[in-house]
Design a protein around this motif. Structure first.
Motif, PDB file in Angstrom:
ATOM      1  N   GLU A 193       0.871  -1.182   0.000  1.00  0.00           N
ATOM      2  CA  GLU A 193       0.000   0.000   0.000  1.00  0.00           C
ATOM      3  C   GLU A 193       0.904   1.227   0.000  1.00  0.00           C
ATOM      4  N   ARG A 435      -2.563  -0.127  14.743  1.00  0.00           N
ATOM      5  CA  ARG A 435      -1.905   0.725  13.757  1.00  0.00           C
ATOM      6  C   ARG A 435      -0.456   1.020  14.102  1.00  0.00           C
ATOM      7  N   GLU A 447       1.560  -7.680   7.780  1.00  0.00           N
ATOM      8  CA  GLU A 447       1.718  -6.351   7.211  1.00  0.00           C
ATOM      9  C   GLU A 447       2.962  -5.729   7.838  1.00  0.00           C
TER      10      GLU A 447
END
Ligand code: ADP
Ligand code: MG
Length: 696
Positions: A193, A435, A447
Motif C-alpha cells: 500500500e 496501527r 503487514e
C-alpha cells in the motif's frame, strides 16, 4: 473509449498475448521457463523476441529497453530503437532473441559499492521472464536483472529472486512432511500500500528544498494541521479525483491492479493499494507505480511527493508491505485451515515467521533504513523503530495455551491438541487493527509497516523471505528427524519456538514511552533509531551467515550494499544541509532583514512625526528580529563548518552526520521557523505550510 477490461493490461505482453501470438511449442517452452525456471534456448528466445517486436510496433513502440533496478533505488533504462538497416537504404523493425535475453548498458556510473572496478565497468542485464514485458512511452520495456561480469548482483531484483527461491526450497521441505504431494512450488506474495502527498506544482517550484530534497527543510506549522482528522477518508477534491482517475487508467494499461484509493490522515496525503501478486512482480509494479504517480501528477499541475517526511509535524508516508506465502495451488500458508491437520501446518508457518522476525529484527530494521525514513520511525507516528509483532487477541491466546499446555480460553474451553483439534475461526474483521505495530498479522498475511514511501520494497522482502527460509530450514531439520512420533515432535517444536521468541510479540501501543523501556531493557529488543545504526546490522556475523547460506547475497555483495547505503545516506543529508545554507543565506536572511529594515525606516519616520510616543511593539519587534538574524547567521555558520567536517570513509561520514550535522540543521531550522512566525506574510520568500498543505 475502451472498457476497463479491454484497457487492463493492454500494454503488457502477458499470458493472453503470448498464447495468441506464439506457436504452441514456443509458448509451452516459455511457460516452463516462467513457471519452473527451465533454461530457455536461443531458438525459443528468437521466436519470442520476434513476436514481442511485432506486438510492440503494432502498439506504437519504436524502441526497446532492458528495464532494471540499480542500487540507487530508482529504475534505469537505456533505449535502443528497433530500426535495423535493410538493403536499398530501407529499414526494418527487428529485435533478436539475443537482444531480448541480455544487454550491456554502459553502466559505469551506477553504484556498485566496490564490486566493479571502473576498468571493467560494463555490467550486463538478463531478462527476467517471470515479470512480463510492457510498453511505456513508446518503448518496449523488458524487466531484467543487472549483474557484473563476475556474476555479482548489482541490482535489487536478483537478490529478491534468490530469496524467493530460498523460501521455496525450505517451505517445500515442510510441506512434504505434511504430505502435500501435489504442491510443486511455494511463492511469496506482496501487496504494497503506497502513501503519497500531492502539492501544487507552482508552489513546489518556489521551494528549493522541495526541488532538491523532496521535503521541506523549513516551515513553521500551519494553524491547522491534521488534528481534526477531517481529511482521513474524507471526500476527495475534484483535482485530486481527476489525478486518481488518470493514474488508475495508466496503471491498468500496464496490468497493475490499482484497487483502492483514499485520503490519508494528513492534509493532501493519499494512499493507493494494489491487489497483491508475486513479490517480484509486486516490486516491479511498485517501482512503476511510483514513476507513473509522478508523471500523472505533473499533467494535473501537481507534484507527487514520495518522501517519507515531506512536512515536519504532519504524518509522514510509508508503504505497508502485506506479505504472505502460498503454494502454486493457491493455498495461502498463513491462512488457518478447516481441519486439524491444516491448522498444525498453519501453526508451523506462523511460528516460523515469529522466530524469523525475532532473530532477524536487526535485518528487518536495516532493510527499511534511509535518511528519509529516520524521520518517521521512532518519531511518534507510523511504527516505532523497534521491531515487534502483533498477532491480535485470539491468536495470542491460542499460542499462550500451546506454550503452557493449558486449556484455550476461547468460546469453548478446551485443551488444544495439535494435529487433532481444529483451531478456532479467527474472525478477520474483529482482529483489532493495531496501527502502531511494525509487523502485524491481519488474518491471513503479515503487514510490515516500516517500509519508507520512497523505497523499493525489494530489500524488505529479501530480508523477510531470507529470515523465514532460515527458520523453516531449522524446523525441517528437526521434523525430518523425528523418528516415529511426528505429532509430539511437532508439538515440542511449536511450543519451544513460542517460548524462545515470544518476546517479539506485543499487542499494545508502540508509541508508549513505557514500551520503549520494556522492549529495550526487559525484553532486549533492538531500538535502532538511525540509518547508520541500522546499517551495522548487515555486517553482523549471524546475519551474514544466514544471507550467504541461502545464497541470497555473497559476502562481497553484502559489503557493497553496506557501502552504497551509507554513501546514499551521506549524500542525501549533505544535499539537505547545503540546501539549507543556500536558502538561509539567499532567501530567509534577506527577507527578514528587508522586513526589519522597513520596520526601522517607518519607525524613524513616525518618531520624527510624533516624537513623544514609545513605539513599544515596533521597537521590541525590531530587537527580536535583529537578535534572530544574528542567531540564524551563527547557526548557519556552524552548519557550514559541520558540513566541511564530513570526511573520512563512508562509515565515518555517516556517523558525523548522525552526531553533528543533523542537530545543527535542526537548530537552524528552529530559528528560521521562529523568524517566519514574526515576519509579515508578504515578505516571506516561499509558500508556507498552510499554502502547501491546503493549496490543492
Ligand atoms: P487490510 O484491510 O487488512 O488492509 P486489504 O484487503 O485492504 O487488507 O488489503 C490490503 C493490502 O493487502 C492490499 O494491497 C491487498 O492486495 C494485500 N493483500 C491481501 N491479501 C494478501 C495476501 N494474502 N498476501 C499479500 N498481500 C495481500
Ligand atoms: Mg492495510
Amino acid at each position: 473509449m475502451s472498457t476497463i477490461p479491454e484497457l487492463f493490461g493492454s500494454l503488457v505482453f502477458d499470458d493472453k498475448v503470448m498464447r495468441a501470438r506464439l506457436s504452441s511449442d514456443v509458448y509451452h517452452s516459455l511457460r516452463d521457463t516462467i513457471n519452473k525456471g527451465k533454461k530457455l534456448d536461443l531458438s525459443v528466445a528468437n521466436a519470442v523476441a520476434a513476436a514481442m517486436c511485432e506486438w510492440a510496433v503494432e502498439n506504437g513502440a519504436t524502441h526497446f529497453t532492458h528495464w532494471f533496478q540499480p542500487l540507487t533505488g530508482i529504475t534505469a533504462e537505456k533505449h535502443d530503437s528497433f530500426i535495423t538497416p535493410a538493403p536499398d537504404s530501407h529499414v526494418i523493425m527487428e529485435f533478436s532473441g539475443r537482444n531480448l535475453i541480455t544487454g550491456e548498458p554502459d553502466a559505469s556510473s551506477f553504484p556498485s559499492g566496490g564490486l566493479r572496478a571502473t576498468f571493467e565497468a560494463r555490467g550486463y542485464t538478463a531478462w527476467d521472464p517471470t515479470s512480463y514485458a510492457f510498453i511505456k512511452e513508446k518503448t518496449l520495456c523488458i524487466p531484467t536483472a543487472f549483474c557484473s561480469y563476475g556474476g555479482e548482483a548489482l541490482d535489487k531484483k536478483t537478490p529478491l529472486l534468490r530469496s524467493m527461491e530460498a523460501l521455496d526450497r525450505q517451505a517445500m521441505r515442510i510441506l512434504k512432511l505434511f504430505g502435500n504431494a501435489d504442491v510443486k512450488r511455494v511463492v511469496t506474495n506482496a501487496g504494497p500500500e503506497q502513501e503519497y502527498f500531492l502539492v501544487d506544482r507552482d508552489m513546489y517550484l518556489k521551494r528549493k528544498d522541495l526541488i532538491y530534497t523532496g521535503r521541506t527543510l523549513f516551515g513553521a506549522g500551519a494553524p491547522k494541521g491534521q488534528e481534526l482528522d477531517d481529511h482521513y477518508f474524507g471526500a476527495i477534491k475534484p483535482r485530486v479525483k481527476a489525478f486518481m482517475e488518470e493514474l488508475d487508467e495508466e496503471l491498468w494499461k500496464l496490468g497493475i491492479y490499482a484497487k483502492t484509493e483514499h485520503n490519508e490522515v494528513a492534509p493532501c496525503q493519499h494512499e493507493l493499494a494494489p491487489i497483491y501478486t508475486t513479490t517480484n512482480i509486486a516490486s516491479d509494479h511498485n517501482q512503476l507505480t511510483m514513476e507513473i504517480m509522478k508523471k500523472v501528477a505533473r499533467k494535473h499541475g501537481l507534484v507527487c511527493l514520495l518522501h517519507e517526511k515531506p512536512f515536519a509535524g504532519v504524518n509522514g508516508s510509508g508503504k505497508h508491505n502485506n506479505w504472505s506465502m502460498a503454494t502454486d495451488k493457491g493455498v495461502n500458508l498463513l491462512s488457518p485451515g478447516d481441519t486439524p491437520y491444516e491448522n498444525a501446518q498453519f501453526l508451523v508457518f506462523l511460528v516460523a515467521v515469529i522466530k524469523a522476525v525475532d532473530e532477524y529484527q536487526g535485518l528487518l530494521r536495516m532493510s527499511v533504513a534511509s535518511a528519509g525514513n529516520d524521520h518517521r520511525l521512532g518519531a511518534n507516528e507510523a511504527p516505532p523503530a523497534i521491531v515487534s509483532m502483533f498477532l491480535g487477541e485470539e491468536l495470542t491466546a491460542v499460542l499462550e495455551a500451546i506454550e503452557t499446555d493449558s486449556p484455550y480460553e476461547g468460546t469453548e474451553k478446551k485443551r488444544l491438541r495439535l494435529g487433532a483439534d481444529v483451531l478456532p475461526r479467527f474472525n478477520r474483521d474483529t482482529t483489532d487493527r493495531n496501527r502502531t505495530s511494525p509487523f502485524a498479522f491481519t488474518g491471513n498475511k503479515f503487514e510490515f509497516r516500516m517500509v519508507g514511501s520512497n523505497d523499493s520494497i525489494s530489500c524488505a522482502n529479501v530480508m523477510i523471505n531470507g529470515a523465514v527460509a532460515e527458520a523453516l530450514r531449522q524446523f525441517a531439520d528437526v521434523l525430518e528427524n523425528c523418528g516415529g512420533d511426528f505429532d509430539s515432535c511437532l508439538h515440542d517444536l511449536i511450543q519451544n519456538t513460542i517460548r524462545e521468541h515470544k518476546r517479539i510479540l506485543f499487542n499494545g501501543n508502540g508509541y508508549d514511552e513505557a514500551w520503549i523501556r520494556e522492549a529495550t531493557e526487559v525484553r532486549g529488543l533492538k531500538n535502532l533509531r538511525t540509518t547508520p545504526d541500522a546499517m551495522q546490522m548487515v555486517l553482523v556475523p549471524d546475519n551474514v551467515e544466514m544471507l550467504t547460506r541461502h545464497r541470497i547475497y555473497s559476502e562481497a555483495e553484502i559489503r557493497s550494499r553496506y557501502e552504497i547505503m551509507m554513501e546514499n545516506y551521506v549524500r542525501t543529508v549533505r544535499i539537505e544541509a547545503l540546501t539549507m545554507v543556500d536558502m538561509t543565506r539567499r532567501e530567509i536572511l534577506p527577507a527578514v532583514m528587508r522586513y526589519c529594515g522597513d520596520l526601522s525606516a517607518s519607525l524613524n519616520e513616525k518618531k520624527a512625526a510624533v516624537p513623544d510616543l514609545d513605539y513599544k511593539y515596533e521597537t521590541k519587534l525590531i530587537r527580536v528580529l535583529s537578535g534572530l538574524i544574528d542567531g540564524i547567521d551563527e547557526a548557519v555558520g556552524a552548519l557550514e563548518k559541520s558540513i566541511v567536517r564530513i570526511k573520512g570513509d563512508n562509515t565515518q561520514q555517516a556517523f558525523h552526520i548522525r552526531d553533528d550535522v543533523l542537530c545543527r540543521m535542526e537548530e537552524l531550522r528552529g530559528l528560521c521557523d521562529q523568524a517566519e512566525t514574526l515576519t509579515a506574510a508578504d515578505y516571506w520568500p516561499f509558500p508556507t505550510y498552510g499554502d502547501l498543505l491546503f493549496g490543492v
